[in-house]
Design an enzyme around this catalytic site. Structure first.
Site, PDB file in Angstrom:
ATOM      1  N   LYS A  80      18.785   8.247  17.276  1.00 46.59           N
ATOM      2  CA  LYS A  80      19.635   7.783  16.173  1.00 46.59           C
ATOM      3  C   LYS A  80      20.665   8.828  15.720  1.00 46.59           C
ATOM      4  O   LYS A  80      21.709   8.475  15.209  1.00 46.59           O
ATOM      5  CB  LYS A  80      18.777   7.347  14.978  1.00 46.59           C
ATOM      6  CG  LYS A  80      18.068   6.012  15.197  1.00 46.59           C
ATOM      7  CD  LYS A  80      17.315   5.568  13.948  1.00 46.59           C
ATOM      8  CE  LYS A  80      16.542   4.289  14.206  1.00 46.59           C
ATOM      9  NZ  LYS A  80      15.832   3.804  13.018  1.00 46.59           N
ATOM     10  N   ASN A 101      21.954   3.284  13.833  1.00 50.26           N
ATOM     11  CA  ASN A 101      21.022   2.375  14.515  1.00 50.26           C
ATOM     12  C   ASN A 101      21.729   1.134  15.042  1.00 50.26           C
ATOM     13  O   ASN A 101      21.109   0.289  15.670  1.00 50.26           O
ATOM     14  CB  ASN A 101      19.865   1.962  13.583  1.00 50.26           C
ATOM     15  CG  ASN A 101      20.300   0.955  12.549  1.00 50.26           C
ATOM     16  OD1 ASN A 101      21.432   0.983  12.077  1.00 50.26           O
ATOM     17  ND2 ASN A 101      19.411   0.046  12.185  1.00 50.26           N
ATOM     18  N   GLY A 141       8.495  10.013   1.908  1.00 48.94           N
ATOM     19  CA  GLY A 141       9.020  10.257   3.248  1.00 48.94           C
ATOM     20  C   GLY A 141      10.429  10.808   3.175  1.00 48.94           C
ATOM     21  O   GLY A 141      11.133  10.613   2.166  1.00 48.94           O
ATOM     22  N   GLY A 143      12.174  11.104   6.545  1.00 52.34           N
ATOM     23  CA  GLY A 143      12.654  10.943   7.915  1.00 52.34           C
ATOM     24  C   GLY A 143      13.815   9.955   7.960  1.00 52.34           C
ATOM     25  O   GLY A 143      14.472   9.698   6.938  1.00 52.34           O
ATOM     26  N   ARG A 166       5.816  15.154   2.446  1.00 47.44           N
ATOM     27  CA  ARG A 166       4.821  16.171   2.823  1.00 47.44           C
ATOM     28  C   ARG A 166       5.516  17.511   3.061  1.00 47.44           C
ATOM     29  O   ARG A 166       5.086  18.542   2.556  1.00 47.44           O
ATOM     30  CB  ARG A 166       4.126  15.671   4.106  1.00 47.44           C
ATOM     31  CG  ARG A 166       3.052  16.530   4.633  1.00 47.44           C
ATOM     32  CD  ARG A 166       2.437  15.894   5.868  1.00 47.44           C
ATOM     33  NE  ARG A 166       3.411  15.701   6.949  1.00 47.44           N
ATOM     34  CZ  ARG A 166       3.110  15.238   8.145  1.00 47.44           C
ATOM     35  NH1 ARG A 166       1.877  14.884   8.421  1.00 47.44           N
ATOM     36  NH2 ARG A 166       4.036  15.102   9.069  1.00 47.44           N
TER      37      ARG A 166
HETATM   38  P1  NDP Z   1      10.529   9.932  11.180  1.00 41.95           P
HETATM   39  O1  NDP Z   1       9.707  10.515  12.283  1.00 41.95           O
HETATM   40  O2  NDP Z   1      11.972  10.223  11.109  1.00 41.95           O
HETATM   41  O3  NDP Z   1       9.887  10.372   9.750  1.00 41.95           O
HETATM   42  C1  NDP Z   1       8.507  10.247   9.534  1.00 41.95           C
HETATM   43  C2  NDP Z   1       8.194  10.537   8.079  1.00 41.95           C
HETATM   44  O4  NDP Z   1       6.807  10.269   7.856  1.00 41.95           O
HETATM   45  C3  NDP Z   1       8.431  11.979   7.651  1.00 41.95           C
HETATM   46  O5  NDP Z   1       8.901  12.015   6.325  1.00 41.95           O
HETATM   47  C4  NDP Z   1       7.029  12.581   7.739  1.00 41.95           C
HETATM   48  O6  NDP Z   1       6.824  13.659   6.870  1.00 41.95           O
HETATM   49  C5  NDP Z   1       6.215  11.427   7.270  1.00 41.95           C
HETATM   50  N1  NDP Z   1       4.826  11.515   7.678  1.00 41.95           N
HETATM   51  C6  NDP Z   1       4.331  11.421   8.933  1.00 41.95           C
HETATM   52  N2  NDP Z   1       2.994  11.548   8.916  1.00 41.95           N
HETATM   53  C7  NDP Z   1       2.634  11.738   7.615  1.00 41.95           C
HETATM   54  C8  NDP Z   1       1.391  11.915   6.945  1.00 41.95           C
HETATM   55  N3  NDP Z   1       0.226  11.939   7.613  1.00 41.95           N
HETATM   56  N4  NDP Z   1       1.396  12.044   5.597  1.00 41.95           N
HETATM   57  C9  NDP Z   1       2.563  12.005   4.909  1.00 41.95           C
HETATM   58  N5  NDP Z   1       3.769  11.842   5.487  1.00 41.95           N
HETATM   59  C10 NDP Z   1       3.806  11.706   6.829  1.00 41.95           C
HETATM   60  O7  NDP Z   1      10.258   8.364  11.248  1.00 41.95           O
HETATM   61  P2  NDP Z   1      11.218   7.207  10.702  1.00 41.95           P
HETATM   62  O8  NDP Z   1      11.630   7.560   9.337  1.00 41.95           O
HETATM   63  O9  NDP Z   1      12.241   6.876  11.711  1.00 41.95           O
HETATM   64  O10 NDP Z   1      10.209   5.965  10.670  1.00 41.95           O
HETATM   65  C11 NDP Z   1       9.246   5.869   9.638  1.00 41.95           C
HETATM   66  C12 NDP Z   1       8.634   4.486   9.696  1.00 41.95           C
HETATM   67  O11 NDP Z   1       9.632   3.526   9.366  1.00 41.95           O
HETATM   68  C13 NDP Z   1       8.095   4.083  11.073  1.00 41.95           C
HETATM   69  O12 NDP Z   1       6.858   3.437  10.896  1.00 41.95           O
HETATM   70  C14 NDP Z   1       9.130   3.087  11.562  1.00 41.95           C
HETATM   71  O13 NDP Z   1       8.586   2.138  12.449  1.00 41.95           O
HETATM   72  C15 NDP Z   1       9.539   2.445  10.267  1.00 41.95           C
HETATM   73  N6  NDP Z   1      10.845   1.787  10.307  1.00 41.95           N
HETATM   74  C16 NDP Z   1      10.898   0.503   9.883  1.00 41.95           C
HETATM   75  C17 NDP Z   1      12.078  -0.173   9.896  1.00 41.95           C
HETATM   76  C18 NDP Z   1      12.116  -1.585   9.445  1.00 41.95           C
HETATM   77  O14 NDP Z   1      13.140  -2.237   9.654  1.00 41.95           O
HETATM   78  N7  NDP Z   1      11.065  -2.084   8.802  1.00 41.95           N
HETATM   79  C19 NDP Z   1      13.332   0.451  10.363  1.00 41.95           C
HETATM   80  C20 NDP Z   1      13.171   1.837  10.740  1.00 41.95           C
HETATM   81  C21 NDP Z   1      11.956   2.473  10.726  1.00 41.95           C
HETATM   82  P3  NDP Z   1       7.230  15.164   7.302  1.00 41.95           P
HETATM   83  O15 NDP Z   1       8.688  15.276   7.029  1.00 41.95           O
HETATM   84  O16 NDP Z   1       6.403  15.989   6.406  1.00 41.95           O
HETATM   85  O17 NDP Z   1       6.884  15.311   8.753  1.00 41.95           O
END
Ligand code: NDP
Length: 294
Positions: A80, A101, A141, A143, A166
Site C-alpha cells: 500500500k 489501496n 491501532g 497501522g 501498543r
Molecule cells: P498493520 O500491520 O498495518 O497494523 C497492525 C496494527 O495492529 C498495529 O497498530 C499493531 O500495533 C496492532 N497490533 C498487532 N498485534 C497487536 C496486539 N497483539 N495487541 C495490540 N495491537 C496489536 O495492519 P492494517 O492496519 O493494514 O490491518 C489491520 C486490520 O484491519 C487487519 O485485520 C485488516 O484485515 C483489517 N482491514 C480491514 C479493512 C476493511 O475494509 N474492513 C480494510 C483494511 C484493513 P503495533 O504498531 O504496536 O505493532
C-alpha cells in the site's frame, strides 16, 4: 455480464476494461468475487484479476499493469505504501495517510491513487452516528487501517480523536502527521495493561489486526457495564462478529462490523471506475458467500 455481451466485446471490441488486486499473500482475499458480482449487476464488461506479486518484482509488475492499460485496481498488504512512487497523482486521503489501496486510470492515461479504507469506514459509521461531528472517537491501532480511519475522521471534522497503540511511537507519528489538517483535536494515549472503556457517548474503533481469522482473540480492553450511547466498531471482517464486538454488545454498546467497511471501500472503487453506484447489499452477500468457502 452475460456471455453474449462478453463475446461481442471480445470479437468486436472495445475489449473489456481490466482491473487488478495485487498483494502478497492474496489467496483468501475475496475482493475479486465482490467486484465481479458488482460489475455483473451493473452490466459492466470489466474483468478483475487477483495477482500475487513477489515483493522483489513489484516494480516490473506495476509497469506491466500500467503499460497494458489496466483501468485500475486495488492494492493490499504489503504494497500500500510502495505503490505511491509509481503513480502520477494522489488524492488528499492517500497523501495524508501515505498509503494507496485503490488506483484509477484517468481519461488522459495517467494514474491516480486513493485510499478508500477510511472513506468506507466513515460511510458505515455516519449511517448509525449522524451526530459524529460532536463525538469523541478512540482508535486502537496505528497501522494502515487505523491511519486511513483517523485521517478520514479528521477530514470529516469530528470533535476529538484519541489514538491508542501498543507501540506508542507509531501513535505519536500518526497524530503528528495529521496535526492541523482540521479542527479535530488529535491526541495519543499509552496502552498500559487493560484499557478501560468507561465514557458514555464514545465511539471506539478496534483497528488493530487482532482477531482476524482468530475468533477467540481480543485486544486488551474492558468495557464498563451499561454504557450509554457508545458505538463499538471493528475493522476485522472475518469473523464478522469478533470477540471485541461481543464484549461491547454485552456492555450495551451499539456495534459496527468490518464487513460494512470492506463493502463500502469496494463500492467507492467501483463508482470511481465505472461512474455507477453498485448494489452494496449484493456486494455484502458476495463476501459472505466467499467466506463460507473458507
Ligand atoms: P498493520 O500491520 O498495518 O497494523 C497492525 C496494527 O495492529 C498495529 O497498530 C499493531 O500495533 C496492532 N497490533 C498487532 N498485534 C497487536 C496486539 N497483539 N495487541 C495490540 N495491537 C496489536 O495492519 P492494517 O492496519 O493494514 O490491518 C489491520 C486490520 O484491519 C487487519 O485485520 C485488516 O484485515 C483489517 N482491514 C480491514 C479493512 C476493511 O475494509 N474492513 C480494510 C483494511 C484493513 P503495533 O504498531 O504496536 O505493532
Amino acid at each position: 455480464m452475460d456471455t453474449n455481451t462478453s463475446l461481442q466485446a471480445l470479437m468486436k471490441g472495445p475489449l473489456p476494461p481490466l482491473y487488478f488486486c495485487i498483494g502478497n499473500p492474496v489467496v483468501g482475499n475475496p475482493t475479486q468475487h465482490m467486484m465481479e458480482k458488482a460489475f455483473e449487476q451493473l452490466g459492466y464488461p470489466g474483468r478483475y484479476l487477483t495477482i500475487e506479486v513477489d515483493p522483489d518484482e513489484l516494480e516490473p509488475s506495476i509497469w506491466g499493469l500500467l503499460a497494458m492499460h489496466f483501468q485500475g485496481g486495488n492494492v493490499t498488504a504489503p504494497f500500500k505504501q510502495d505503490v505511491l512512487s509509481y503513480l502520477d497523482e494522489l488524492t488528499e486521503s492517500a497523501s495524508l495517510c501515505d498509503a494507496v489501496n485503490c488506483i484509477t486510470r484517468k481519461d488522459d492515461g495517467t494514474y491516480i491513487g486513493d485510499n478508500t479504507d477510511g472513506k468506507g469506514f466513515l460511510q458505515s459509521l455516519v449511517e448509525i452516528a449522524p451526530d459524529l461531528e460532536r463525538r469523541k472517537v478512540v482508535v486502537f491501532g496505528s497501522g494502515g487501517a487505523a491511519s486511513a480511519i483517523v485521517t478520514e475522521l479528521a477530514l470529516h471534522g469530528v470533535r476529538e480523536v484519541v489514538v491508542v497503540n501498543r507501540t506508542l511511537t507509531r501513535a505519536k507519528t500518526l497524530v503528528d502527521n495529521l496535526a492541523g489538517i482540521s479542527r479535530t483535536t488529535l491526541s495519543w494515549e499509552p496502552w498500559e495493561g487493560i484499557y478501560q472503556i468507561k465514557e458514555h457517548d464514545l465511539v471506539v474503533v478496534q483497528a488493530t489486526s487482532v482477531g482476524l481469522f482468530q475468533p477467540d482473540d481480543c485486544i486488551k480492553v474492558a468495557f464498563t457495564p451499561d454504557l450509554h450511547n457508545v458505538i463499538a466498531c471493528d475493522v476485522v471482517f472475518n469473523p464478522v462478529e469478533t470477540t471485541f464486538l461481543k464484549k461491547a454488545k454485552l456492555a450495551g454498546c451499539q456495534t459496527l462490523d468490518g464487513l460494512g467497511m470492506l463493502v463500502n471501500q469496494g463500492a467507492i472503487a467501483v463508482k470511481q471506475w465505472t461512474g455507477k453506484e453498485p448494489d452494496r447489499a449484493l456486494m455484502r452477500l458476495s463476501l459472505e458467500e466467499a467466506f463460507a468457502v473458507c
